[in-house]
Design a protein around this motif. Structure first.
Motif, PDB file in Angstrom:
ATOM      1  N   ASN A   1       0.832  -1.205   0.000  1.00  0.00           N
ATOM      2  CA  ASN A   1       0.000   0.000   0.000  1.00  0.00           C
ATOM      3  C   ASN A   1       0.867   1.257   0.000  1.00  0.00           C
ATOM      4  OD1 ASN A   1      -1.408   2.228   1.816  1.00  0.00           O
ATOM      5  ND2 ASN A   1      -3.040   1.076   0.834  1.00  0.00           N
TER       6      ASN A   1
ATOM      7  N   HIS B   1      -5.886   3.864  -4.514  1.00  0.00           N
ATOM      8  CA  HIS B   1      -6.980   3.589  -3.588  1.00  0.00           C
ATOM      9  C   HIS B   1      -7.479   4.847  -2.867  1.00  0.00           C
ATOM     10  CE1 HIS B   1      -3.946   3.968  -0.442  1.00  0.00           C
ATOM     11  NE2 HIS B   1      -4.879   3.900   0.462  1.00  0.00           N
TER      12      HIS B   1
ATOM     13  N   HIS C   1     -10.360   6.431   0.806  1.00  0.00           N
ATOM     14  CA  HIS C   1     -10.330   7.648   1.627  1.00  0.00           C
ATOM     15  C   HIS C   1     -11.238   8.742   1.035  1.00  0.00           C
ATOM     16  CE1 HIS C   1      -7.078   5.597   3.594  1.00  0.00           C
ATOM     17  NE2 HIS C   1      -6.323   5.623   2.520  1.00  0.00           N
TER      18      HIS C   1
ATOM     19  N   ASP D   1      -7.723   2.306   5.961  1.00  0.00           N
ATOM     20  CA  ASP D   1      -6.761   1.333   5.417  1.00  0.00           C
ATOM     21  C   ASP D   1      -6.807  -0.018   6.112  1.00  0.00           C
ATOM     22  OD1 ASP D   1      -5.654   2.942   3.429  1.00  0.00           O
ATOM     23  OD2 ASP D   1      -4.114   3.767   4.761  1.00  0.00           O
TER      24      ASP D   1
END
Ligand SMILES: [Fe+2]
Length: 423
Positions: free
Chosen positions: A204, A211, A216, A358
């Motif tokens: 990540n 993402h 988010h 996350d």
């Protein structure tokens, strides 16, 4: 599957250059055990920051690939690391997280060791051992420790290349994170456990900005970032040995303390300073599991950056401990440091908006990768984003792409991982 069969299977099924990563890598126990031997016992693993133990006699205990070690600053200022095991009968010598001590006494039989590793006292020695015990041969086992710009790394492999060689071109970027000014930690690191394989965290941070606009998405709705696609602009860069980062630019406002501009200029090259002064954010991973982040948030109408280092410490195939350090410029005002801490806690930390988003994702990915089914069905992930693209020229070293939506950094991470696993 024997170890040899697993290595062959990895060679057959893990194809980073084609963008194919099998799901079992994130949920299989045998892969995890092989990783411990081939990756974590062979590479430089992050341990902490020198400013955590600023004074002579300060020490902290940390784990290096699952083994407890004592990191201690001796009277001349030098930092050493020792295996946290009494050489008499193997008891853990020090059970505290940190403190200040020049002598460590084993809780089992009272053997005394100086913080230089020397055995200096054995209870009733003359009486019970006569002249036979040679204390000079019973010092603590020294652990290979090197630091780069305050970052401490350890390595169990005596033949490992020097840390600076291992970091290579990636140092250019680490300089901006931790070498731009004299940096210090605020308090003890945050520690929390997530039911996730450690590689999901590294993956990540090494290159997944894609993402951001979805996972988010709520922060854009809250108005904390300009729009949902803000995460695309900038560069993705990777270097040798699996290291990589995403660099968000440009930034119309300078998110660092204005009064430190001279300090930054004296510590960075002109090119590095140019990156810093245009920096919106910077997020990356030094292989295998040290990630870093420079992010910023508006606090009381002013843009404030926060800089953090984190480690995805593996605990098992499906569990990790996240250890996160907040770093600030030592010469910034106390008020700025406080606001930077607020900015960090609001975003990344167990109570932070990003972190909670996350870790939900990390947990679900790991759960879906476990057990025999992912093998039986040959489940794979798609890492093909940007395979068609060519790198661009960039003022820093490494292979750079001119926006962040590619998976070149993740492919580079897994390529090096595979190299170590199948060696
Ligand atoms: Fe995220």
């Amino acid at each position: 599957m024997s170890k040899e069969q697993l290595v062959n299977y990895l060679n057959e099924t893990v194809k980073p250059d084609e963008g194919i990563i099998p799901a079992y890598l994130l949920g299989d126990k045998a892969v995890y055990e092989l990783e411990h031997e081939k990756v974590f016992l062979k590479t430089w693993v992050f341990l902490g920051h020198e400013s955590e133990i600023p004074n002579p006699g300060d020490f902290m205990t940390r784990e290096l690939a699952g083994y407890s070690i004592i990191i201690s600053r001796e009277s001349m200022g030098e930092i050493n690391a020792f295996y946290n095991m009494c050489t008499h009968r193997g008891m853990k010598l020090c059970r505290a997280d940190k403190g200040n001590k020049t002598l460590f006494t084993c809780p089992y039989h009272g053997f005394n060791f100086k913080n230089t590793g020397e055995l200096v006292g054995v209870p009733l020695q003359k009486d019970i051992y006569g002249e036979r015990l040679d204390r000079t041969k019973m010092g603590l086992h020294k652990v290979k420790l090197e630091s780069y710009k305050g970052l401490l790394f350890g390595n169990w492999d005596e033949n490992a290349e020097p840390l600076e060689e291992f970091l290579g071109d990636f140092k250019w970027y680490l300089d901006i994170v931790v070498g731009r000014a004299e940096m210090e930690v605020i308090g003890a690191p945050q520690r929390f456990i997530v039911k996730s394989n450690w590689k999901v965290g590294s993956d990540n941070f090494v290159g997944d900005s894609y993402h951001t606009m979805v996972t988010h998405g709520s922060i854009a709705k809250l108005g904390m970032v300009p729009n949902a696609t803000y995460s695309k602009r900038g560069f993705q860069i990777h270097t040798e040995n699996g290291h990589g980062l995403n660099l968000g630019t440009p930034n119309p406002d300078f998110a660092f303390p204005e009064e430190l501009k001279d300090e930054y200029k004296s510590n960075l090259s002109e090119e590095q300073y140019e990156v810093l002064s245009n920096l919106k954010n910077m997020i990356g991973n030094a292989f295998p599991n040290m990630s870093f982040l420079i992010s910023h948030t508006k606090i009381k109408g002013e843009l404030i950056s926060n800089t953090s280092i984190r480690m995805w410490r593996p605990l098992s195939h499906n569990k990790m401990e996240v250890i996160a350090w907040l770093l600030v410029e030592k010469n910034a005002s106390q008020e700025w440091k406080n606001r930077s801490r607020d900015s960090f806690i609001l975003t990344f930390s167990p109570s932070g908006i990003f972190e909670q988003d996350d870790t939900e994702v990390f947990t679900d990915i790991t759960e879906a990768a476990q057990g025999p089914m992912p093998f039986q069905k040959n489940l794979t992930y798609n890492y093909t984003m940007g395979l068609h693209r060519k790198p661009v020229d960039f003022i820093g070293p490494g292979v750079a792409y001119d926006d962040k939506f590619t998976e070149a950094s993740q492919r580079n991470f897994y390529q090096y991982w595979l190299e170590l696993m199948t060696k």
